[in-house]
Design a protein around this motif. Sequence first.
Motif, PDB file in Angstrom:
ATOM      1  N   ALA A  75       0.961  -1.363   0.106  1.00 45.55           N
ATOM      2  CA  ALA A  75       0.089   0.146   0.019  1.00 45.55           C
ATOM      3  C   ALA A  75       0.881   1.373  -0.324  1.00 45.55           C
ATOM      4  N   GLY A  76       2.214   1.339   0.575  1.00 48.60           N
ATOM      5  CA  GLY A  76       2.965   2.273   0.247  1.00 48.60           C
ATOM      6  C   GLY A  76       3.300   2.720  -1.025  1.00 48.60           C
ATOM      7  N   LEU A  77       3.498   1.524  -1.969  1.00 54.03           N
ATOM      8  CA  LEU A  77       3.726   2.093  -3.321  1.00 54.03           C
ATOM      9  C   LEU A  77       2.441   2.353  -3.980  1.00 54.03           C
ATOM     10  N   GLN A  78       1.449   1.999  -3.442  1.00 52.87           N
ATOM     11  CA  GLN A  78      -0.104   2.351  -3.900  1.00 52.87           C
ATOM     12  C   GLN A  78      -0.246   3.865  -3.754  1.00 52.87           C
ATOM     13  N   ILE A  91      -5.142  -5.892  -5.423  1.00 49.65           N
ATOM     14  CA  ILE A  91      -6.547  -5.386  -6.218  1.00 49.65           C
ATOM     15  C   ILE A  91      -6.300  -4.146  -6.450  1.00 49.65           C
ATOM     16  N   THR A  92      -6.189  -3.104  -5.483  1.00 51.06           N
ATOM     17  CA  THR A  92      -6.012  -1.658  -5.819  1.00 51.06           C
ATOM     18  C   THR A  92      -5.027  -1.153  -6.315  1.00 51.06           C
ATOM     19  N   LEU A  97      -2.033   0.439 -11.163  1.00 56.04           N
ATOM     20  CA  LEU A  97      -0.666   0.246 -12.230  1.00 56.04           C
ATOM     21  C   LEU A  97      -1.090   0.136 -13.616  1.00 56.04           C
ATOM     22  N   ALA A  98      -2.641  -0.320 -13.866  1.00 54.97           N
ATOM     23  CA  ALA A  98      -2.701  -0.663 -15.194  1.00 54.97           C
ATOM     24  C   ALA A  98      -2.567   0.483 -16.233  1.00 54.97           C
ATOM     25  N   PRO A  99      -2.744   1.797 -15.788  1.00 54.28           N
ATOM     26  CA  PRO A  99      -2.483   2.769 -16.888  1.00 54.28           C
ATOM     27  C   PRO A  99      -0.997   2.983 -17.222  1.00 54.28           C
ATOM     28  N   LEU A 100      -0.018   2.545 -16.491  1.00 50.38           N
ATOM     29  CA  LEU A 100       1.382   2.787 -16.356  1.00 50.38           C
ATOM     30  C   LEU A 100       2.196   1.827 -17.194  1.00 50.38           C
ATOM     31  N   ALA A 123     -12.140  -1.108  -7.490  1.00 51.66           N
ATOM     32  CA  ALA A 123     -11.265  -1.924  -6.911  1.00 51.66           C
ATOM     33  C   ALA A 123     -11.285  -1.902  -5.336  1.00 51.66           C
ATOM     34  N   LEU A 124     -11.581  -0.678  -4.923  1.00 52.73           N
ATOM     35  CA  LEU A 124     -11.752  -0.805  -3.505  1.00 52.73           C
ATOM     36  C   LEU A 124     -12.961  -1.573  -2.880  1.00 52.73           C
ATOM     37  N   ALA A 125     -13.917  -1.554  -3.696  1.00 48.38           N
ATOM     38  CA  ALA A 125     -15.438  -2.384  -3.258  1.00 48.38           C
ATOM     39  C   ALA A 125     -14.820  -3.929  -3.511  1.00 48.38           C
ATOM     40  N   GLU A 126     -14.007  -4.228  -4.438  1.00 51.18           N
ATOM     41  CA  GLU A 126     -13.713  -5.695  -4.743  1.00 51.18           C
ATOM     42  C   GLU A 126     -12.794  -5.898  -3.679  1.00 51.18           C
ATOM     43  N   GLY A 127     -11.919  -5.375  -3.218  1.00 52.98           N
ATOM     44  CA  GLY A 127     -10.776  -5.240  -2.187  1.00 52.98           C
ATOM     45  C   GLY A 127     -11.636  -5.603  -0.674  1.00 52.98           C
TER      46      GLY A 127
END
Length: 244
Positions: free
Chosen positions: A112-115, A143-144, A149-152, A225-229
């Motif tokens: 989560a720190g990287l996030q 998940i989040t 990361l997906a756009p990057l 993603a937060l909801a899925e998490g």
Amino acid sequence: MDQHRFTAITLTVTEGSATICFSRPDVHNAFDRRQREETVTALRLVAADPSVTALTLTGAGEADFTSGQDPAEPVAPEEAAAWMAEWGVLYEAVLALDIPVLAAINGFAAGAGLQVALLADVRIAADDARLTLNEIDKGIPVITGTELLAPLTSQSLIQDMALTARVLTGRDALFAGIVSRSVPREDFAAAVRELGQQLAAAAPEAVRLNKAWWRARRGEGLGLALAEGARAHPLAYAAWAERG
């Protein structure tokens, strides 16, 4: 220079530029509930201060940006959904800012720190910084982190990182598109300062319009993603607890 008093972070404002420094060096600047809450409070103070035109996020010392969730604050399965909601409040507070946000990845950035760094508009890393999504080592799905990361970068790299806790250096992260700048350790502080000043001097209305457009393009992805998490993490923590 104005410095607001907290216990787990510092918030410093100098000539219109704010810095939030995650400051628990004895535990690699890891997040516990207090640090999450203080960070949200600091972000809201920044948002309410019209004199602040840029924000830098970084970690205390040279070894760590932030290692993510503090393992000394374990998450029980029945608490996991509320824990995800707390992270969601922090994430949304970063994204709501209408000023440039710079993540200065000075060292270890994990989970989560990287996030948190991935929420910034611009990311600069020291060449020898280490970036990892190491949740798999703790029995947690990414998940989040996947969403951010997906756009990057490529899906293949995301899946590699999520399933193996692969560690990228700052140079690796630059090559992968996860950061936009990587500089030698000895040049890092000066490069962060110069980039922060450039961002603080950017035309504020153009910045605001850019950020409004980027939020619109992001759409509901992070919320989903937060909801899925919130659904998945209780299952993951329960399964991990059964392993003993």
